[in-house]
Scaffold this motif. Structure first.
Motif: not given
Length: 175
Positions: A54-56, A69-73, A105-106, A140-143
């Motif tokens: 579900g994208m999250n 995974r958690d490191k990326l978040v 989503d996260c 993703l709206g990243w810089e």
């Protein structure tokens, strides 16, 4: 700042991995927390498109993506280090990127850096990879905090005899 470096070179001491190491050194010396994930030394399957996450949520695949995974978040910045293979990022790195779907989503706002190496002396061979990077960062709206495109570094270690090493180190310090 928490920085995740995704290494995509199948050659353990490949040129893109060496530049990632210099970037990491500069970032660590500035006080940033650096986590490196070697995409080629871990088993990460590409996204199955099943949408079970579900994208999250958790991915149905039980592989090494769980290690990063958690490191990326939690990361404030993500560095993509890859050789250019047939005009794109390495397949191993791309599999990890495809799995971003399960954490879309996260992820939140992040900074991004691209480090790419190529044996070809014409940096334009990296245009498909840089276009993909640009589209991903924008989506993703990243810089985008920069890119280092190192041409004419074919054999393992070639990059160590170039100014690219200092540039990678300085990029890490300045992030």
């Amino acid at each position: 700042m928490k920085i995740v470096i995704l290494k995509g070179s199948p050659r353990k001491s490949g040129n893109s991995n060496l530049l990632a190491d210099f970037f990491a050194k500069g970032a660590a010396e500035t006080g940033h927390e650096v986590f490196e994930f070697d995409c080629t030394r871990h088993k990460v399957g590409g996204c199955l498109g099943c949408n079970a996450c579900g994208m999250n949520g958790p991915c149905v695949q039980k592989d090494d993506f769980g290690l990063v995974r958690d490191k990326l978040v939690e990361a404030d910045a993500i560095v993509f280090a890859t050789p250019i293979y047939y005009f794109g990022m390495s397949g191993q790195l791309k599999s990890v990127i495809d799995r971003f779907y399960s954490i879309h989503d996260c992820m939140g706002r992040k900074k991004a850096v691209l480090i790419a190496t190529m044996g070809n002396p014409d940096v334009r061979v990296s245009e498909p990879a840089t276009l993909m990077y640009d589209k991903m960062v924008n989506y993703l709206g990243w810089e985008d905090c920069g890119r280092l495109l190192a041409a004419k570094v074919w054999s393992v270690g070639d990059v160590e005899r170039t100014p690219y090493v200092d540039k990678a180190y300085e990029m890490g310090k300045s992030l």
